[in-house]
Write a protein that holds these residues in place. Structure first.
Motif, short mmCIF file in Angstrom:
data_model
loop_
_atom_site.label_atom_id
_atom_site.label_comp_id
_atom_site.label_asym_id
_atom_site.label_seq_id
_atom_site.Cartn_x
_atom_site.Cartn_y
_atom_site.Cartn_z
N GLY A 1 0.70 -1.24 0.05
CA GLY A 1 0.05 0.02 -0.17
C GLY A 1 0.81 1.23 0.18
N ALA A 2 0.24 2.33 0.16
CA ALA A 2 0.85 3.65 0.21
C ALA A 2 1.68 3.95 1.45
CB ALA A 2 -0.30 4.76 -0.12
N ALA A 3 2.60 4.81 1.16
CA ALA A 3 3.52 4.82 2.35
C ALA A 3 3.00 5.61 3.69
CB ALA A 3 4.88 5.96 1.81
N ASP A 4 1.90 6.06 3.69
CA ASP A 4 1.25 6.66 4.79
C ASP A 4 0.18 5.66 5.28
OD1 ASP A 4 -0.58 6.68 2.44
OD2 ASP A 4 -1.58 8.72 3.62
N LYS A 5 0.19 4.47 4.97
CA LYS A 5 -0.84 3.34 5.49
C LYS A 5 0.02 2.41 6.15
CE LYS A 5 -4.14 4.97 2.91
NZ LYS A 5 -4.02 6.39 2.96
N THR A 6 -0.63 1.79 7.31
CA THR A 6 0.00 0.25 7.66
C THR A 6 -0.13 -0.65 6.70
OG1 THR A 6 -1.98 -0.53 8.60
CG2 THR A 6 -0.96 1.12 9.97
N PRO A 7 0.43 -1.97 6.65
CA PRO A 7 0.37 -2.80 5.86
C PRO A 7 -1.14 -3.62 6.22
CG PRO A 7 2.11 -3.31 7.46
CD PRO A 7 1.44 -2.03 7.86
N TRP A 8 -1.94 -3.33 7.22
CA TRP A 8 -2.80 -4.05 7.43
C TRP A 8 -4.34 -3.61 7.21
CZ3 TRP A 8 0.72 -2.75 11.35
CH2 TRP A 8 1.99 -3.82 11.50
N ARG A 9 -5.23 -4.48 7.23
CA ARG A 9 -6.74 -3.90 6.95
C ARG A 9 -7.79 -4.64 8.08
NH1 ARG A 9 -6.88 -5.02 0.25
NH2 ARG A 9 -5.18 -3.60 -0.17
N MET A 10 -7.19 -5.31 8.78
CA MET A 10 -7.93 -6.16 9.76
C MET A 10 -7.88 -5.34 11.19
SD MET A 10 -7.56 -9.76 8.17
CE MET A 10 -8.39 -10.63 9.67
N PHE A 11 -8.79 -5.40 12.01
CA PHE A 11 -8.44 -5.20 13.48
C PHE A 11 -9.70 -5.83 14.32
CE2 PHE A 11 -10.74 -2.05 10.93
CZ PHE A 11 -11.98 -1.75 11.59
N TRP A 12 -9.34 -5.95 15.71
CA TRP A 12 -10.10 -6.45 16.51
C TRP A 12 -9.84 -6.49 18.08
CZ3 TRP A 12 -6.41 -8.73 13.38
CH2 TRP A 12 -5.11 -9.31 13.94
N THR A 13 -10.50 -6.73 19.10
CA THR A 13 -10.27 -6.60 20.61
C THR A 13 -9.27 -7.70 21.02
OG1 THR A 13 -12.31 -7.70 21.11
CG2 THR A 13 -12.22 -5.13 21.02
N ASP A 14 -8.69 -7.64 22.10
CA ASP A 14 -7.72 -8.74 22.35
C ASP A 14 -8.82 -9.60 23.60
OD1 ASP A 14 -6.26 -10.57 23.84
OD2 ASP A 14 -4.91 -8.75 24.54
N PRO A 15 -9.08 -10.86 23.04
CA PRO A 15 -10.21 -11.52 23.98
C PRO A 15 -9.53 -11.86 25.28
CG PRO A 15 -8.97 -13.00 22.09
CD PRO A 15 -8.52 -11.39 21.78
N ALA A 16 -8.28 -11.61 25.49
CA ALA A 16 -7.97 -11.70 26.75
C ALA A 16 -7.93 -10.49 27.74
CB ALA A 16 -6.38 -12.17 26.72
N ASP A 17 -8.29 -9.40 27.08
CA ASP A 17 -8.38 -8.06 27.85
C ASP A 17 -9.89 -8.11 28.26
OD1 ASP A 17 -8.50 -5.52 28.94
OD2 ASP A 17 -7.74 -4.43 26.95
N PRO A 18 -10.11 -8.01 29.66
CA PRO A 18 -11.14 -7.88 30.29
C PRO A 18 -11.91 -6.66 30.17
CG PRO A 18 -9.72 -7.66 31.93
CD PRO A 18 -9.03 -7.91 30.60
N ASN A 19 -11.24 -5.60 29.61
CA ASN A 19 -12.03 -4.08 29.41
C ASN A 19 -12.92 -4.26 28.19
OD1 ASN A 19 -11.04 -3.20 31.70
ND2 ASN A 19 -9.08 -2.84 30.94
#
Length: 116
Positions: free
Chosen positions: A98-116
C-alpha cells in the motif's frame, strides 16, 4: 458515485448495556451509501465525515465498544491507526502492499484476553 475511490470499512460494535452486536459500514467522506451496495450494508451505513473507520468510531455511543472489523484498503497511520490504538484495538492480519502513509494491515479486533 461515493465509494468509487477510498476506503470502505465494516466494523462490529457491541452495546455494553444490552450486549447486542451490530455491524456498521462506512466510506471516506460524508456521502451517502453507494447505490450498488446490498441492502444490509445500506441499512448499517454510518454517514459521517472523515475516513471510513474514523466516521464509524467517532459516531459510537459511550456505551459501545469496537469488537472487530476490516477495511478495503490499508489503515492509515496518521488518523485511524492511533484512533484504534487509543481504544486498545489490535491492528494486524495479512499484510498488503500500500501507500507509504498506510499500515500494511486491513483487519482489527479486540484482545479476547483483555477484560475491558
Amino acid at each position: 458515485m461515493a465509494g468509487d475511490r477510498g476506503t470502505t470499512a465494516v466494523i462490529a460494535v457491541r452495546n455494553t448495556e444490552t450486549n447486542v452486536l451490530s455491524i456498521r459500514t462506512g466510506i471516506n467522506g460524508g456521502g451517502e451509501a453507494p447505490d450498488s451496495w446490498p441492502q444490509w450494508a445500506k441499512d448499517s451505513f454510518v454517514q459521517a465525515g472523515g475516513h471510513a473507520e474514523e466516521g464509524i468510531i467517532n459516531s459510537m455511543a459511550p456505551n459501545e465498544v469496537l469488537e472487530f472489523g476490516g477495511t478495503s484498503r490499508n489503515i492509515c497511520e496518521e488518523t485511524c491507526y492511533p484512533l484504534m490504538n487509543q481504544r486498545g484495538i489490535i491492528v494486524g492480519g495479512p499484510e498488503f502492499p500500500g501507500a507509504a502513509d498506510k499500515t500494511p494491515w486491513r483487519m482489527f479486533w479486540t484482545d479476547p484476553a483483555d477484560p475491558n
